[in-house]
Write an enzyme that holds these catalytic residues in place. Sequence first.
Site, PDB file in Angstrom:
ATOM      1  N   ASP A  81       1.649  12.143  -2.826  1.00 55.83           N
ATOM      2  CA  ASP A  81      -0.025  11.426  -2.773  1.00 55.83           C
ATOM      3  C   ASP A  81      -0.418  11.265  -1.600  1.00 55.83           C
ATOM      4  O   ASP A  81      -1.643  12.017  -1.141  1.00 55.83           O
ATOM      5  CB  ASP A  81      -0.694  10.964  -3.517  1.00 55.83           C
ATOM      6  CG  ASP A  81      -0.811  11.747  -5.217  1.00 55.83           C
ATOM      7  OD1 ASP A  81      -0.216  12.645  -5.218  1.00 55.83           O
ATOM      8  OD2 ASP A  81      -1.654  11.649  -5.605  1.00 55.83           O
ATOM      9  N   CYS A 103       6.503   9.868  -8.196  1.00 55.65           N
ATOM     10  CA  CYS A 103       4.552   9.672  -7.843  1.00 55.65           C
ATOM     11  C   CYS A 103       3.914  10.111  -8.563  1.00 55.65           C
ATOM     12  O   CYS A 103       4.417  10.966  -9.456  1.00 55.65           O
ATOM     13  CB  CYS A 103       5.277  10.218  -5.895  1.00 55.65           C
ATOM     14  SG  CYS A 103       2.922  10.223  -5.107  1.00 55.65           S
ATOM     15  N   ASP A 104       2.703  10.434  -7.851  1.00 57.45           N
ATOM     16  CA  ASP A 104       1.932  10.662  -8.960  1.00 57.45           C
ATOM     17  C   ASP A 104       2.189  12.040 -10.315  1.00 57.45           C
ATOM     18  O   ASP A 104       1.876  12.031 -11.479  1.00 57.45           O
ATOM     19  CB  ASP A 104       0.403  10.759  -8.309  1.00 57.45           C
ATOM     20  CG  ASP A 104      -0.545   9.297  -8.223  1.00 57.45           C
ATOM     21  OD1 ASP A 104       0.674   9.173  -7.575  1.00 57.45           O
ATOM     22  OD2 ASP A 104      -1.268   9.456  -7.893  1.00 57.45           O
ATOM     23  N   LYS A 105       2.631  13.473  -9.501  1.00 55.54           N
ATOM     24  CA  LYS A 105       2.293  14.116 -10.025  1.00 55.54           C
ATOM     25  C   LYS A 105       3.767  14.778 -11.203  1.00 55.54           C
ATOM     26  O   LYS A 105       3.841  15.219 -12.160  1.00 55.54           O
ATOM     27  CB  LYS A 105       2.572  15.991  -9.277  1.00 55.54           C
ATOM     28  CG  LYS A 105       0.892  15.738  -8.167  1.00 55.54           C
ATOM     29  CD  LYS A 105       0.008  14.927  -9.126  1.00 55.54           C
ATOM     30  CE  LYS A 105      -1.082  15.104  -7.944  1.00 55.54           C
ATOM     31  NZ  LYS A 105      -1.155  13.394  -7.677  1.00 55.54           N
ATOM     32  N   CYS A 129       3.054   3.371  -5.521  1.00 55.09           N
ATOM     33  CA  CYS A 129       2.103   2.420  -5.055  1.00 55.09           C
ATOM     34  C   CYS A 129       1.728   1.514  -5.897  1.00 55.09           C
ATOM     35  O   CYS A 129       1.781   1.404  -6.927  1.00 55.09           O
ATOM     36  CB  CYS A 129       1.056   3.059  -5.535  1.00 55.09           C
ATOM     37  SG  CYS A 129       0.552   4.472  -3.703  1.00 55.09           S
ATOM     38  N   SER A 174      -8.043   9.280  -6.144  1.00 51.07           N
ATOM     39  CA  SER A 174      -6.719   8.264  -6.329  1.00 51.07           C
ATOM     40  C   SER A 174      -6.954   7.436  -7.272  1.00 51.07           C
ATOM     41  O   SER A 174      -8.243   6.847  -7.437  1.00 51.07           O
ATOM     42  CB  SER A 174      -6.372   7.386  -4.939  1.00 51.07           C
ATOM     43  OG  SER A 174      -5.327   6.737  -5.168  1.00 51.07           O
TER      44      SER A 174
END
Length: 563
Positions: free
Chosen positions: A82, A123-125, A195, A471
């Site tokens: 991201d 990560c996010d995806k 994160c 986010s």
Amino acid sequence: MTRKLRSNFTPGTTRWAVRRSQWIAMGIPEEDFEKPKIAVVNSSSQLSVCYQHLDQVSQRVQQAIRAAGALPFEVRTVAPSDFVTSAGKQGRYLMPTRDLLVNDVEVQVEGAELDGMILLASCDKTTPAQLMAAGRLNVPSLVLTCGYQLGSSCGGRDVDIEEVYKAVGALKAERIALTDLTEMTRHAIKGPGVCAGMATANSMHCMAEALGMSLTGNAPIRAGSDALYALAEDAGRAIVRLVETDLRPRQIMTAAAFRNAVRTAVAIGASVNVVRHLTAIAQESECPVDIIGEFEAAAERLGQITQVRPNGPDRIEDFAAAGGCAGAMKQLLPELDAQVLTVTGHSLGDNLAARPMPDPAVIAPVAAPLRDEPGLIVIRGNLAPDGAVVKLSAVPAHVRQFSGRAVVFEDENLAIAGLENGGIRNGDVVVLRMLGPKGGPGTVFAASFMAALVGAGFGSEVAVVTDGELSGLNSGITIGQVMPEAAEGGPLAAVRDGDRIVIDLSRRQIALDLPDGELQARLDALPPRPATTEKGWLAMYQRLVQPLSKGAVLGARAFNQDG
């Protein structure tokens, strides 16, 4: 292994002969050819710190698979980040990479007819995409979430990527100097992983465990830690057991499991993006569950039992030490279905029975939540008839009703310029539209504007309503994932500068202050949306993407309808 494996081809056939030739040339011992063949799906990349450590994790997993009597094959996929992949086209590639990854996994695992897969999430995806792939392919699967990064300190205060994000807005508002921001970037990230905080990556790591698709105690976990590498070895052994017993994702990701995940998300104040991702996972799993309805129901039952940044003072490592997702689910057990199966081969209840009670100062009991309000809510009204998502835990506590004049933007950069030139004032409702999956095309990462808004000191004074992507780090009065999106003819497309928008979070309502007849007349008068000038993947994505209410998954039906 007594059952026939689909990867063991009939001797004498073409595919048996050519594969033997390839594997002999690769140095694979012939005695391994009949063993279970397991994909280790690795999204390692040198573009982002999120993935920096995945090769080492993959090696541990592969060693454990071999020791358990199976044959691992590492396969690589696209690795969206991201904070890296968002640089081009205002982040329009981010959501489409989720579905690109799903198809990437399908091609490699189904094309080779492997027997199972272990998916290394970061990560996010990647986590939602890998869960979507598991639901679609329905071969024995396990998700190993690979942990969070640590922050540091700067100028006598804690600093992490969230603080850097907000500081960009403070710089634009001339509240800090460029030298201050530069120094923060030197200290914000110490080590690999996603994160810190209850942003989308850690939220989806928790969702993988809450769905029963990760080992108990996986989320959150520090990236690069001894605990992660020990868990990687456990996961390598576990995927072999899953293949041997033929326990498949659709036996695990049932309607009851999704309900458990939704209730966990609401209680821990997970990212707004878990709504679209859980919806997409359910769609790919062909599970008949109304995810948005489940979020609405859970919000009526549950308060917030954790306060992890940006929802409160606790850090992600505090949440991990207190018991993590397993600890939260242990406190939530009266609200969960304990009989659901998990990748351990045991029920959720059996898994949690072996876990200690969590620290109630960080993970509170359901009967005595840290906040009486739920962490996530869905609101509806004439501006969002199919719903919109609010991370209530990140909205200032004194703001539950808000109304103001609409200031409309269809470009995030113009909205950020509005912050700088005085075009946005206290009391405004900023509408960021045409930023959804079809409108982008590819959902625009509107989170940068929200971070700039908060950093500029408007977090309690200006509301944001958008069909773009936010986010999990965002805070402020933010109404996201407005459905239907404007590009699909949703009411957001009819808003004009100066209109009055009324938001009531206590009543779960959002409304454009217009008579129904005028709103419909405006929608009827809208000109057709011009075709995108984008080429390549984004153009294909726009043609195929389904509505946000369906998780924005890809579907052939959309292609057929468009001709």
